[in-house]
Design a protein around this motif. Structure first.
Motif, PDB file in Angstrom:
ATOM      1  N   ARG A 280       0.828  -1.194   0.000  1.00 41.45           N
ATOM      2  CA  ARG A 280       0.000   0.000   0.000  1.00 41.45           C
ATOM      3  C   ARG A 280       0.871   1.256   0.000  1.00 41.45           C
ATOM      4  O   ARG A 280       2.006   1.236   0.469  1.00 41.45           O
ATOM      5  N   ASP A 281       0.323   2.354  -0.512  1.00 42.05           N
ATOM      6  CA  ASP A 281       1.079   3.606  -0.491  1.00 42.05           C
ATOM      7  C   ASP A 281       1.190   4.099   0.951  1.00 42.05           C
ATOM      8  O   ASP A 281       0.486   3.629   1.846  1.00 42.05           O
ATOM      9  N   ASP A 282       2.076   5.041   1.175  1.00 44.65           N
ATOM     10  CA  ASP A 282       2.385   5.483   2.531  1.00 44.65           C
ATOM     11  C   ASP A 282       1.148   5.954   3.299  1.00 44.65           C
ATOM     12  O   ASP A 282       0.953   5.589   4.466  1.00 44.65           O
ATOM     13  N   ALA A 283       0.319   6.759   2.667  1.00 44.95           N
ATOM     14  CA  ALA A 283      -0.843   7.324   3.347  1.00 44.95           C
ATOM     15  C   ALA A 283      -1.841   6.236   3.732  1.00 44.95           C
ATOM     16  O   ALA A 283      -2.397   6.239   4.838  1.00 44.95           O
ATOM     17  N   THR A 284      -2.065   5.279   2.823  1.00 46.10           N
ATOM     18  CA  THR A 284      -3.020   4.207   3.098  1.00 46.10           C
ATOM     19  C   THR A 284      -2.497   3.275   4.179  1.00 46.10           C
ATOM     20  O   THR A 284      -3.243   2.843   5.070  1.00 46.10           O
ATOM     21  N   LEU A 285      -1.209   2.959   4.120  1.00 41.52           N
ATOM     22  CA  LEU A 285      -0.615   2.102   5.136  1.00 41.52           C
ATOM     23  C   LEU A 285      -0.680   2.770   6.503  1.00 41.52           C
ATOM     24  O   LEU A 285      -1.036   2.142   7.507  1.00 41.52           O
ATOM     25  N   ASP A 286      -0.356   4.055   6.549  1.00 37.08           N
ATOM     26  CA  ASP A 286      -0.415   4.793   7.797  1.00 37.08           C
ATOM     27  C   ASP A 286      -1.835   4.798   8.361  1.00 37.08           C
ATOM     28  O   ASP A 286      -2.040   4.605   9.571  1.00 37.08           O
ATOM     29  N   ALA A 287      -2.824   5.012   7.497  1.00 37.53           N
ATOM     30  CA  ALA A 287      -4.215   5.054   7.940  1.00 37.53           C
ATOM     31  C   ALA A 287      -4.672   3.695   8.459  1.00 37.53           C
ATOM     32  O   ALA A 287      -5.440   3.609   9.426  1.00 37.53           O
ATOM     33  N   THR A 288      -4.198   2.623   7.842  1.00 33.78           N
ATOM     34  CA  THR A 288      -4.572   1.274   8.276  1.00 33.78           C
ATOM     35  C   THR A 288      -4.024   0.988   9.667  1.00 33.78           C
ATOM     36  O   THR A 288      -4.741   0.486  10.554  1.00 33.78           O
ATOM     37  N   ILE A 289      -2.749   1.299   9.885  1.00 29.44           N
ATOM     38  CA  ILE A 289      -2.156   1.070  11.207  1.00 29.44           C
ATOM     39  C   ILE A 289      -2.839   1.950  12.252  1.00 29.44           C
ATOM     40  O   ILE A 289      -3.097   1.519  13.384  1.00 29.44           O
ATOM     41  N   ALA A 290      -3.168   3.194  11.887  1.00 29.74           N
ATOM     42  CA  ALA A 290      -3.860   4.090  12.815  1.00 29.74           C
ATOM     43  C   ALA A 290      -5.213   3.509  13.220  1.00 29.74           C
ATOM     44  O   ALA A 290      -5.624   3.621  14.383  1.00 29.74           O
ATOM     45  N   GLU A 291      -5.893   2.880  12.270  1.00 34.61           N
ATOM     46  CA  GLU A 291      -7.178   2.241  12.580  1.00 34.61           C
ATOM     47  C   GLU A 291      -6.979   1.094  13.572  1.00 34.61           C
ATOM     48  O   GLU A 291      -7.748   0.943  14.522  1.00 34.61           O
TER      49      GLU A 291
END
Length: 267
Positions: free
Chosen positions: A96-107
């Motif tokens: 995943r791109d950086d923003a999507t990966l970051d959002a997934t971990i944040a979730e």
């Protein structure tokens, strides 16, 4: 307590998580002892939902795990190429791109963040293995009461990962940087005796006495007026980020609010 929370109808019961409420005390139970309460994204979503469903009457939240282990960490299927059905595998996440990966971990992290809300005090009742995500879930709570058979371990670094479920901040705060680094980098077990000696746990008791000890602690917490506990918790949580003089100022402001409230002069 007037009745056992386990005997009450659950507010939530899905994906390995059960939430019951008994007046001012809520109990969140991990309910998959056959897999040593292994964690998955579905379980994290259920934990997040449990936090959102807490009634305003709740002052103390107890977190416990059924069976011999509190939580042995991530479901091993998450480490396989195919992962857990319906969930992204580690390989999928990496692509995943950086923003999507970051959002997934944040979730995922949301399951670990609400336990330190100012309006509640959370207690983790920890027995047996509390490894990786299990360790971090125990660290998410304000207080920890452990059974004498407890075995904490932070295994993420040993697997080429890092602890990313909000556990690093409380761990350093509790045991200090050097010991936290050693625990994480070696992945070794931390016993009940060490956890109490280092401040990681508040109390260690025989496994058979764990539930009773947690109930006694919950009752003691409920003995103090709620608003005073909320103000005190806010003061203590913010202390490490304030200077000495800033903390003095915060104390004065909190005490002013308490005095006016007790005198019936609060707005």
């Amino acid at each position: 307590m007037a009745s056992s929370a386990q005997d009450l109808g659950p507010v939530l019961d899905k994906d390995g998580v059960r939430l019951t409420v008994d007046d001012a005390i809520a109990t969140v139970t991990l309910t998959n002892p056959a897999k040593r309460n292994a964690q998955s994204p579905a379980l994290w979503r259920a934990l997040t939902e449990a936090g959102r469903l807490l009634p305003g009457s709740v002052r103390v939240v107890v977190l416990r795990g059924e069976g011999k282990s509190f939580s042995a960490g991530l479901d091993r299927q998450m480490f396989t190429p195919e992962g857990i059905e319906g969930e992204p595998s580690f390989i999928d996440l990496a692509r995943r791109d950086d923003a999507t990966l970051d959002a997934t971990i944040a979730e995922y992290q949301e399951a670990f963040t609400w336990w330190r809300r100012s309006d509640i005090v959370s207690i983790a009742a920890v027995q047996g293995h509390a490894i990786g995500a299990g360790f971090q879930l125990a660290l998410a709570c304000d207080l920890r009461v452990v059974a004498d058979d407890v075995r904490f371990a932070m295994r993420e670094t040993s697997l080429g990962l890092v602890p990313d479920l909000t556990g690093t901040h409380p761990l350093v705060g509790l045991v200090g940087y050097a010991r936290a680094l050693e625990i994480c980098a070696t992945g070794r077990f931390v016993t009940a005796e060490e956890s109490v000696n280092t401040g990681l746990a508040n109390l260690a008791v025989p496994a058979a006495d764990l539930d009773a000890a947690v109930q006694d602690l919950a009752a003691a917490l409920l003995a103090a007026p709620r608003d005073a506990v909320i103000e005190t918790k806010s003061l203590l949580r913010g202390a490490q980020n304030r200077t000495y003089d800033e903390q003095r100022t915060a104390e004065r402001a909190s005490q002013s609010r308490r005095l006016r409230d007790l005198a019936g002069l609060s707005e």
